[in-house]
Design a protein around this motif. Structure first.
Motif, PDB file in Angstrom:
ATOM      1  N   CYS A  61       1.075  -1.120  -0.013  1.00 31.87           N
ATOM      2  CA  CYS A  61      -0.066   0.001  -0.099  1.00 31.87           C
ATOM      3  C   CYS A  61       1.023   1.318  -0.059  1.00 31.87           C
ATOM      4  O   CYS A  61       1.963   1.146   0.737  1.00 31.87           O
ATOM      5  CB  CYS A  61      -0.842  -0.010   1.298  1.00 31.87           C
ATOM      6  SG  CYS A  61      -1.633   1.780   1.721  1.00 31.87           S
ATOM      7  N   CYS A 101       0.447   3.296   3.632  1.00 33.45           N
ATOM      8  CA  CYS A 101       1.228   2.862   4.930  1.00 33.45           C
ATOM      9  C   CYS A 101       2.350   1.837   4.735  1.00 33.45           C
ATOM     10  O   CYS A 101       2.945   1.542   5.805  1.00 33.45           O
ATOM     11  CB  CYS A 101       0.020   2.350   5.618  1.00 33.45           C
ATOM     12  SG  CYS A 101      -0.485   0.761   5.261  1.00 33.45           S
ATOM     13  N   CYS A 103      -6.839  -0.784   1.205  1.00 30.22           N
ATOM     14  CA  CYS A 103      -5.749  -1.603   2.124  1.00 30.22           C
ATOM     15  C   CYS A 103      -6.462  -1.934   3.404  1.00 30.22           C
ATOM     16  O   CYS A 103      -7.339  -1.142   4.255  1.00 30.22           O
ATOM     17  CB  CYS A 103      -4.769  -0.464   2.604  1.00 30.22           C
ATOM     18  SG  CYS A 103      -3.511  -0.787   3.792  1.00 30.22           S
ATOM     19  N   HIS A 116      -5.347  -2.561   6.031  1.00 29.28           N
ATOM     20  CA  HIS A 116      -4.576  -1.874   7.332  1.00 29.28           C
ATOM     21  C   HIS A 116      -4.958  -0.594   7.417  1.00 29.28           C
ATOM     22  O   HIS A 116      -5.095  -0.331   8.790  1.00 29.28           O
ATOM     23  CB  HIS A 116      -2.988  -1.850   6.968  1.00 29.28           C
ATOM     24  CG  HIS A 116      -2.030  -1.840   8.269  1.00 29.28           C
ATOM     25  ND1 HIS A 116      -1.406  -0.540   8.173  1.00 29.28           N
ATOM     26  CD2 HIS A 116      -1.774  -2.515   9.143  1.00 29.28           C
ATOM     27  CE1 HIS A 116      -0.744  -0.705   9.550  1.00 29.28           C
ATOM     28  NE2 HIS A 116      -1.082  -1.688  10.242  1.00 29.28           N
ATOM     29  N   CYS A 117      -4.754   0.331   6.485  1.00 34.80           N
ATOM     30  CA  CYS A 117      -5.194   1.784   6.627  1.00 34.80           C
ATOM     31  C   CYS A 117      -6.434   2.253   6.199  1.00 34.80           C
ATOM     32  O   CYS A 117      -6.890   3.290   6.433  1.00 34.80           O
ATOM     33  CB  CYS A 117      -3.898   2.794   6.431  1.00 34.80           C
ATOM     34  SG  CYS A 117      -3.715   2.988   4.571  1.00 34.80           S
TER      35      CYS A 117
HETATM   36 ZN   LIG Z   1      -2.545   1.057   3.702  1.00 26.81          ZN
END
Ligand SMILES: [Zn+2]
Length: 384
Positions: A304, A307, A326, A328-329
């Protein structure tokens, strides 16, 4: 900072000279084959006269041969000898393939010459006592050539090819840097979202090409091939010109087109012209004083760009995934733009490390113009 760099001018010869050139090409082949025969015989002798003939030796042996030829002169014969010797040395063979003048396996015509034997004469050029008219002759204005050749393409048209040194004024790019992802759906996507579409130049014309080949229309098929190639070239030229005019630092992923050309995706890969695009970016960038970097593409699709987590799609099988989010973020990405941004980031690591005096073999040091550009942007800011 004026700089000169080598380029090859290619000018199409008007068709009235084709007959002359075709005959001259046969004479060239005769000289070439003589070299091949003589050099081979000398290399396989079993006595003490066995010798690896150099270009100089061959020139010596062919001295005075002009009188046996109607068209070509001494300088062309010498060029053939030296070119032959170079080619032979490069492949390290005692013998090269014969140049064939007739039939289906005929070699495309080639007539080399030295600088002095091609003269401008009014609106035409003169070579070996024959006057040639070429298209776009104004491109010859003010250029100097050392040597050159007449070369035939697969369609049968003749081109005058002149390697020249063009002086180029290096300019200052308006923007700092760009990353370029080479892909299959679009040939190239930049980190700012500009796309060079793969319009499938070959696939569009494939059926027509097949039909022409089946019916044995070889010339028309060759013509269609040439048109496809030119359309692709044209698109790559426009795209690379835009990139080079806009950005100072250009970063490209190091997709190995040859490795991919062996896979199932082969046709798309060959069709998309990555190699051509990279080459154009490189030489145009060089002319304009840009820094072109090639970076490892690994993980650029998966990571990504916001991040850095490896949450994206991976592998050829997931090529269908164009948009993703993403995990994660939570940032949503366009597959190719995200990859281009990662490539840009990888590239910026390269040039900061170069500035820190660590030399890396794959990276070209930033040119002086980057300093120029910084100075330029200061001026720009002051004006604004
Ligand atoms: Zn990310």
């Amino acid at each position: 900072m004026p700089l000169s760099l080598p380029r090859t001018l290619r000018l199409k010869v008007r068709s009235e000279a084709y007959g002359w050139l075709n005959t001259a090409a046969i004479e060239v082949n005769q000289v070439f084959n003589y070299c091949n025969e003589t050099a081979f015989t000398a290399a396989v002798r079993t006595d003490r006269n066995r010798k690896w003939l150099s270009g100089f030796d061959l020139c010596h042996l062919t001295a005075g041969a002009t009188e046996y030829f109607e068209r070509i002169g001494a300088d062309t014969i010498q060029r053939i000898c030296t070119e032959y010797a170079q080619k032979r040395a490069a492949v390290r063979r005692r013998k090269l393939r014969w140049r064939v003048s007739r039939g289906a396996r005929r070699n495309l015509g080639w007539i080399p010459f030295k600088a002095a034997s091609l003269k401008r004469k009014g609106c035409a050029v003169r070579f070996c006592g024959k006057t040639f008219r070429v298209f776009e002759r104004e491109r010859l204005d003010g250029v100097k050539w050392k040597q050159g050749c007449f070369a035939q393409d697969a369609v049968g048209d003749w081109w005058l090819c002149l390697p020249v040194e063009l002086s180029i004024e290096q300019t200052v790019a308006p923007k700092e840097s760009v990353g370029i992802d080479l892909g299959l759906k679009d040939v190239a996507v930049t980190s700012e979202g500009l796309r060079l579409e793969a319009r499938g130049f070959y696939r569009d014309a494939e059926q027509r090409l097949g039909a022409l080949q089946r019916r044995g229309h070889r010339r028309q098929a060759a013509r269609l091939h040439r048109r496809i190639r030119r359309r692709r070239q044209d698109a790559c030229h426009k795209f690379s010109r835009h990139i080079v005019n806009t950005y100072q630092n250009i970063v490209v992923g190091d997709v190995s087109s040859l490795a991919l050309a062996k896979t199932r995706m082969a046709k798309s890969v060959l069709d998309s012209g990555w190699g051509m695009l990279k080459q154009m970016l490189r030489y145009k960038g060089e002319h304009a004083g840009r820094s072109v970097y090639v970076v490892n593409e690994r993980n650029t699709t998966r990571a990504c760009s916001s991040c850095g987590a490896l949450t994206g799609p991976s592998g050829l099988r997931q090529l269908v995934v164009r948009q993703w989010e993403c995990a994660h973020c939570g940032e949503s990405h366009d597959r190719d733009v995200n990859a281009a941004r990662n490539i840009l980031m990888a590239g910026s690591r390269c040039w900061t490390s170069v500035r820190g005096n660590e030399s890396s073999p794959s990276v070209r040091p930033p040119s002086q113009t980057s300093r120029l550009r910084e100075a330029g942007s200061d001026v720009h800011k002051a004006a604004a």
